[in-house]
Design a protein around this motif. Structure first.
Motif: not given
Length: 151
Positions: A74-80
């Protein structure tokens, strides 16, 4: 099947979703720790810049993903795209099977395709907006994602 849910979370949204997935699947859990300070506005903007530039980060984590049949990342989305800590994690490890999930503010355009380029085709993907995470209105969507993984 031995399953690991691993994630990076700056604000706690991705952690919240990862913990719920792990609970449903009775999976082990591991959190990726970014050694770079990502707190506050400086951390927010620096993280976005690092994600956009496809930079990696120095990270820590406890579990060995190669000892699992399925690793759900899992990851947050940063700059797409994915957070730099997740980029590093994917680059440092080999996986038998993977699945991806993300939390996002305004979309996750290329996050999953960028993750796939580093690892392999995921067996399933799941993206959820931070508004739903904060309101707690996502249980059914997580259950549906987990059902896909168990097929």
């Amino acid at each position: 099947m031995k399953i690991l849910v691993t994630f990076y979370s700056r604000t706690g949204n991705t952690k919240k979703v990862g913990e719920e997935i792990a609970k449903i699947l009775k999976a082990d859990i591991d959190q990726i720790i970014d050694e770079k300070d990502r707190k506050g506005l400086k951390g927010y903007f620096g993280g976005g810049k690092d994600a956009l530039m496809k930079n990696k980060s120095r990270i820590k984590y406890d579990k060995k993903p190669e000892s699992y049949d399925l690793v759900i990342i899992g990851t947050p989305v940063w700059a797409g795209t994915m957070a730099p800590a997740v980029r590093t994690y994917l680059s440092e490890n080999k996986f038998e099977k993977v699945a991806f999930f993300c939390t996002y503010g305004s979309g996750f355009s290329r996050a999953f395709s960028d993750m796939e380029k580093i690892t392999r085709k995921p067996v399933a993907t799941f993206g959820i907006g931070q508004i739903k995470v904060k309101s707690g209105e996502y249980s059914q969507e997580i259950e549906d994602f987990c059902k896909k993984l168990m097929k």
